[in-house]
Motif scaffolding. Structure first.
Motif, PDB file in Angstrom:
ATOM      1  N   GLN A 386       0.806  -1.215  -0.205  1.00 32.14           N
ATOM      2  CA  GLN A 386      -0.010   0.182  -0.149  1.00 32.14           C
ATOM      3  C   GLN A 386       0.792   1.344  -0.084  1.00 32.14           C
ATOM      4  N   ARG A 387       1.909   1.011   0.664  1.00 30.12           N
ATOM      5  CA  ARG A 387       2.917   2.236   0.503  1.00 30.12           C
ATOM      6  C   ARG A 387       3.763   2.428  -0.580  1.00 30.12           C
ATOM      7  N   LYS A 388       3.792   1.697  -1.444  1.00 23.71           N
ATOM      8  CA  LYS A 388       4.564   1.631  -2.589  1.00 23.71           C
ATOM      9  C   LYS A 388       4.249   2.496  -3.531  1.00 23.71           C
ATOM     10  N   GLY A 389       5.141   3.489  -3.651  1.00 24.03           N
ATOM     11  CA  GLY A 389       4.727   4.902  -4.606  1.00 24.03           C
ATOM     12  C   GLY A 389       3.623   6.014  -4.005  1.00 24.03           C
ATOM     13  N   LEU A 390       3.540   5.794  -2.775  1.00 20.97           N
ATOM     14  CA  LEU A 390       2.718   6.625  -1.838  1.00 20.97           C
ATOM     15  C   LEU A 390       3.282   7.344  -0.654  1.00 20.97           C
ATOM     16  N   LEU A 391       3.092   8.092  -0.205  1.00 17.06           N
ATOM     17  CA  LEU A 391       3.381   8.536   0.898  1.00 17.06           C
ATOM     18  C   LEU A 391       2.273   8.744   1.822  1.00 17.06           C
ATOM     19  N   SER A 392       1.925   7.856   2.832  1.00 18.90           N
ATOM     20  CA  SER A 392       0.772   7.985   3.595  1.00 18.90           C
ATOM     21  C   SER A 392      -0.475   8.681   2.954  1.00 18.90           C
ATOM     22  N   GLY A 393      -0.502   8.077   1.735  1.00 17.40           N
ATOM     23  CA  GLY A 393      -1.938   8.380   0.830  1.00 17.40           C
ATOM     24  C   GLY A 393      -1.822   9.610   0.052  1.00 17.40           C
ATOM     25  N   LEU A 394      -0.602  10.108  -0.289  1.00 20.48           N
ATOM     26  CA  LEU A 394      -0.514  11.040  -0.956  1.00 20.48           C
ATOM     27  C   LEU A 394       0.446  10.615  -2.377  1.00 20.48           C
ATOM     28  N   GLU A 395       0.273  11.116  -3.414  1.00 24.51           N
ATOM     29  CA  GLU A 395       0.909  10.512  -4.544  1.00 24.51           C
ATOM     30  C   GLU A 395       2.324  11.296  -4.486  1.00 24.51           C
ATOM     31  N   VAL A 396       3.495  10.614  -4.535  1.00 27.14           N
ATOM     32  CA  VAL A 396       4.660  10.876  -4.628  1.00 27.14           C
ATOM     33  C   VAL A 396       5.023  11.577  -6.075  1.00 27.14           C
ATOM     34  N   ARG A 397       5.573  12.613  -6.325  1.00 32.85           N
ATOM     35  CA  ARG A 397       5.843  13.248  -7.791  1.00 32.85           C
ATOM     36  C   ARG A 397       6.931  12.411  -8.273  1.00 32.85           C
ATOM     37  N   ARG A 398       6.921  11.849  -9.478  1.00 27.88           N
ATOM     38  CA  ARG A 398       7.968  11.077  -9.950  1.00 27.88           C
ATOM     39  C   ARG A 398       8.527  11.835 -11.325  1.00 27.88           C
ATOM     40  N   PRO A 399       9.582  11.476 -11.482  1.00 28.22           N
ATOM     41  CA  PRO A 399      10.384  12.463 -12.729  1.00 28.22           C
ATOM     42  C   PRO A 399      10.006  11.606 -13.924  1.00 28.22           C
ATOM     43  N   LEU A 400      10.152  12.362 -15.053  1.00 22.38           N
ATOM     44  CA  LEU A 400       9.983  11.659 -16.408  1.00 22.38           C
ATOM     45  C   LEU A 400      10.439  10.603 -16.723  1.00 22.38           C
ATOM     46  N   ARG A 401      11.986  10.600 -16.342  1.00 22.22           N
ATOM     47  CA  ARG A 401      12.902   9.460 -16.183  1.00 22.22           C
ATOM     48  C   ARG A 401      13.993  10.088 -15.461  1.00 22.22           C
ATOM     49  N   SER A 402      14.932   8.912 -15.119  1.00 21.49           N
ATOM     50  CA  SER A 402      16.039   9.255 -14.309  1.00 21.49           C
ATOM     51  C   SER A 402      17.076   8.430 -15.128  1.00 21.49           C
ATOM     52  N   ARG A 403      18.244   9.021 -15.287  1.00 19.76           N
ATOM     53  CA  ARG A 403      19.546   8.390 -15.616  1.00 19.76           C
ATOM     54  C   ARG A 403      20.650   8.636 -14.762  1.00 19.76           C
ATOM     55  N   SER A 404      22.006   8.122 -15.203  1.00 22.01           N
ATOM     56  CA  SER A 404      23.129   8.252 -14.382  1.00 22.01           C
ATOM     57  C   SER A 404      23.933   9.412 -14.909  1.00 22.01           C
ATOM     58  N   GLY A 405      24.757   9.844 -14.007  1.00 25.47           N
ATOM     59  CA  GLY A 405      25.751  10.994 -14.373  1.00 25.47           C
ATOM     60  C   GLY A 405      27.118  10.618 -13.333  1.00 25.47           C
ATOM     61  N   PHE A 406      28.158  11.455 -13.580  1.00 19.58           N
ATOM     62  CA  PHE A 406      29.181  11.552 -12.789  1.00 19.58           C
ATOM     63  C   PHE A 406      29.711  12.787 -12.680  1.00 19.58           C
ATOM     64  N   TYR A 407      30.202  13.013 -11.354  1.00 16.13           N
ATOM     65  CA  TYR A 407      31.102  14.302 -11.198  1.00 16.13           C
ATOM     66  C   TYR A 407      32.165  14.543 -11.784  1.00 16.13           C
ATOM     67  N   VAL A 408      32.490  15.729 -12.581  1.00 14.23           N
ATOM     68  CA  VAL A 408      33.737  15.815 -13.317  1.00 14.23           C
ATOM     69  C   VAL A 408      34.501  17.213 -12.590  1.00 14.23           C
ATOM     70  N   ASP A 409      34.068  17.941 -11.579  1.00 12.66           N
ATOM     71  CA  ASP A 409      34.722  18.996 -10.773  1.00 12.66           C
ATOM     72  C   ASP A 409      34.376  19.172  -9.403  1.00 12.66           C
ATOM     73  N   THR A 410      35.323  19.691  -8.789  1.00 14.03           N
ATOM     74  CA  THR A 410      34.785  19.780  -7.371  1.00 14.03           C
ATOM     75  C   THR A 410      33.705  21.056  -6.905  1.00 14.03           C
ATOM     76  N   SER A 411      32.942  21.428  -7.771  1.00 11.05           N
ATOM     77  CA  SER A 411      32.021  22.399  -7.652  1.00 11.05           C
ATOM     78  C   SER A 411      30.483  21.632  -7.820  1.00 11.05           C
ATOM     79  N   GLY A 412      30.824  20.516  -8.532  1.00 17.14           N
ATOM     80  CA  GLY A 412      29.557  19.496  -8.576  1.00 17.14           C
ATOM     81  C   GLY A 412      29.054  19.538  -9.965  1.00 17.14           C
ATOM     82  N   ALA A 413      29.722  19.828 -10.983  1.00 15.98           N
ATOM     83  CA  ALA A 413      29.315  19.714 -12.606  1.00 15.98           C
ATOM     84  C   ALA A 413      29.272  18.319 -12.726  1.00 15.98           C
TER      85      ALA A 413
END
Length: 598
Positions: A386-413
């Motif tokens: 019942q809790r899967k995809g829900l937060l106590s009865g409220l729909e959790v916003r989901r992104p259109l899609r998610s992918r991976s990436g990696f940090y290439v400098d110390t400021s977070g690029a």
């Protein structure tokens, strides 16, 4: 003589019987006015709030406005409840009707209550009489003729000086009521104190101007009645009432004409929309500390009921979140006190914004934690499904899609694949960090993101630019299951070639079974150096490659492209294989979740 005595006894019995019946009915007297016109105007205003308003002329000549009648045992409770809710003046009292004469409200009634009509009018003659039978009957009282129902009384226009003189006679409750009504309509923003200073005068002028009246800053009798009548009608339409939720330990004013209690799902109490109003209320109540408060602040912003655009503020002991989209608007508040987190959320349609701004103001002014109790987390057991995809009865916003990436400098690029950034209204790094697309190369299939607020990644990629050892074991660090898991996973495989199937330079070919969420992740060797970035699988067309065949942009190609964008990725100088736990720690530190939102 015997006959006369019998008639006397019968008359006395009838009078006392009528009086006894009158005492069984009690009214709440809320006002008295010296003139019929004033009384009718006030009765008309109260009728917008209460269904049982009546008006009677008094023996004193004044005109009383009352509520009722009620049974004697219920009248005191009704009086107390209305006083507590500040719906009637504080000096209202119970009346048994003995002083009531002709009825002037509702207009056209012109009659006494049956029990009161049975009582004799007061005899102005001295009470010391020898024989009551010899006294002449009292002269009948001339009752004021009721005004026609189709022609309600209208007040003559008052000059500002006349209006000020009438206003000076208002009691404190009348003044408080006027300020409250002006505040409700958005014209008054100071304290409700009954003092008519510059703030109240400006509010009165603003209300007059909004209603196409001369902005004198002094309300006439008719204008006061119009203002209070409109306020009462607005309150009745919304059904604003104080709600005490014992399970959650919260007291708050809610629009009960628009919402109704629906269910508990800790830490929330849900009030669902009523009659298609498009309005929802959610009360928040749970035990916790500052960490709980901060966690709630982060989690609530992932809900569909909290649009992304809008101001939000978090302090040490409370937070506020406002969100607005084309179809939804909401306001959330929560505070931490004595080990309990309590608050509320109001959700509505933006088209109803003006009215809901007043509802929100009423909720903000009335919200009060009650007692030392919070909603019991075990009040309503829920299965994991019942809790899967829900937060106590409220729909959790989901992104259109998610992918991976990696940090290439110390400021977070972050470097990722162009697939992750295509068609996005908004891009985030690691779920909640807003990022901007600063470089996109569709030919290579790479995209560079820059966070709007600088980050401090745990690890930054070091590119392996030396000769590659074919057949070596490699791993892809990625969010294989997109945003469903909190951290990346390692997928192991083999480096098969340092070019593409058609001899393309700048590509490396791998043997590993990756998932869509892994695309954009770093391909690392046993020493932790980055050999390249995993590309998404090219499905479709007339040729289908085996599932275990994958391609990545080579580290050398990545370093050259990033150098052109002003980012100098360090070259890996690591030697030897890392222990599995160290490799996993390094890979997790440099890998980022890239999410695309519509």
């Amino acid at each position: 003589m015997r006959h006369a005595v019998f008639l006397l006894c019968l008359s006395v019995a009838l009078v006392f019987g009528a009086a006894a019946r009158a005492q069984d009915q009690v009214w709440v007297q809320i006002e008295a006015q010296p003139t019929l016109r004033q009384a009718e105007e006030r009765a008309r205003a109260y009728t917008g709030v209460f269904p049982d308003v009546a008006g009677f002329q008094l023996t004193s000549g004044w005109y009383a406005i009352v509520l009722g009648p009620y049974a004697a045992d219920m009248a005191a409770a009704r009086l107390g409840a209305l006083r507590n809710e500040r719906l009637i003046p504080g000096d209202s009292f119970l009346a048994d009707g003995r002083n009531f004469r002709s009825q002037f409200w509702p207009v056209g009634q012109g009659a006494l209550p049956p029990e009161v009509a049975a009582q004799p009018l007061p005899d102005p003659v001295a009470e010391s009489v020898a024989d009551p039978l010899m006294q002449p009957p009292p002269a009948p009282e001339v009752l004021a003729a009721p005004e026609p129902e189709s022609e309600p009384a209208t007040l003559p226009e008052e000059t500002p000086a006349e209006a000020r003189r009438v206003e000076a006679a208002l009691n404190r409750d009348d003044r408080l009521a006027l300020q409250t009504a002006l505040q409700w309509f958005g014209h008054y923003r100071s304290a409700i104190d009954g003092a008519f200073g510059p703030g109240t005068r400006n509010a009165m002028a603003a209300w007059q101007e909004a209603n196409a009246l001369p902005p004198t800053g002094i309300l006439t009798t008719a204008q006061r009645a119009l203002l209070l009548d409109a306020y009462g009608q607005a309150q009745a339409e919304l059904g604003l009432a104080t709600v005490t939720e014992p399970e959650a330990g919260i007291e708050i004013t809610l629009p009960l004409a628009l919402v109704a209690f629906d269910h508990y799902e800790p830490p929330f109490v849900h009030f669902a929309e009523k009659g298609g109003s498009g309005v929802r209320v959610i009360l928040i109540s749970q035990p916790g500390d500052q960490g709980t408060l901060y966690g709630l602040y982060d989690i609530l912003q992932t809900l569909e009921a909290v649009p992304l655009d809008g101001p939000r503020e978090r302090g040490e002991r409370s937070f506020t979140i406002s969100g607005r989209s084309a179809t939804l608007e909401s306001h959330t508040y929560a505070e931490l006190s004595q080990g309990l987190v309590k608050g509320y959320m109001l959700v509505w349609n933006p088209a109803d914004g003006e009215r809901m701004a007043r509802v929100l103001a009423a909720m903000q002014a009335s919200f009060r934690p009650v007692g030392e109790r919070a909603l019991d987390p075990g009040l309503v057991p829920m299965a994991a499904e019942q809790r899967k995809g829900l937060l106590s009865g409220l729909e959790v916003r989901r992104p259109l899609r998610s992918r991976s990436g990696f940090y290439v400098d110390t400021s977070g690029a972050v470097l990722t694949t162009t697939e992750a950034t295509t068609g996005c209204a908004r891009i985030t790094i690691d779920r909640d960090q807003e990022a901007d697309l600063v470089l996109s190369d569709p030919a290579l299939g790479i995209a560079l993101l820059r966070p709007r607020v600088a980050l401090a990644p745990a690890a930054v990629a070091q590119v392996q630019t030396g000769a590659l050892r074919l057949g070596a074991e490699v791993a892809v660090s990625g969010y294989s299951y997109e945003d469903l898991l909190p951290s990346p996973t390692l997928t192991f495989g083999t480096l098969e070639d340092d070019k593409g199937l058609n001899g393309e330079s700048g590509l490396v070919r791998l043997t590993l079974e990756a998932l869509p969420g892994d695309a954009g992740g770093p391909v690392i060797d046993a020493a932790g150096g980055v050999l390249g970035m995993l590309l998404p699988r090219a499905d479709g067309g007339t040729r289908q490659l085996p599932a275990e065949v994958a391609f990545a942009v080579s580290g050398t190609g990545l370093a050259a492209k990033l150098a052109g964008a002003g980012i100098m990725v360090p070259v890996s100088t690591r030697q030897g294989a890392l222990a599995p736990e160290d490799l996993g720690r390094l890979a997790t530190g440099m890998t980022a979740l890239v999410s695309c939102w519509n």
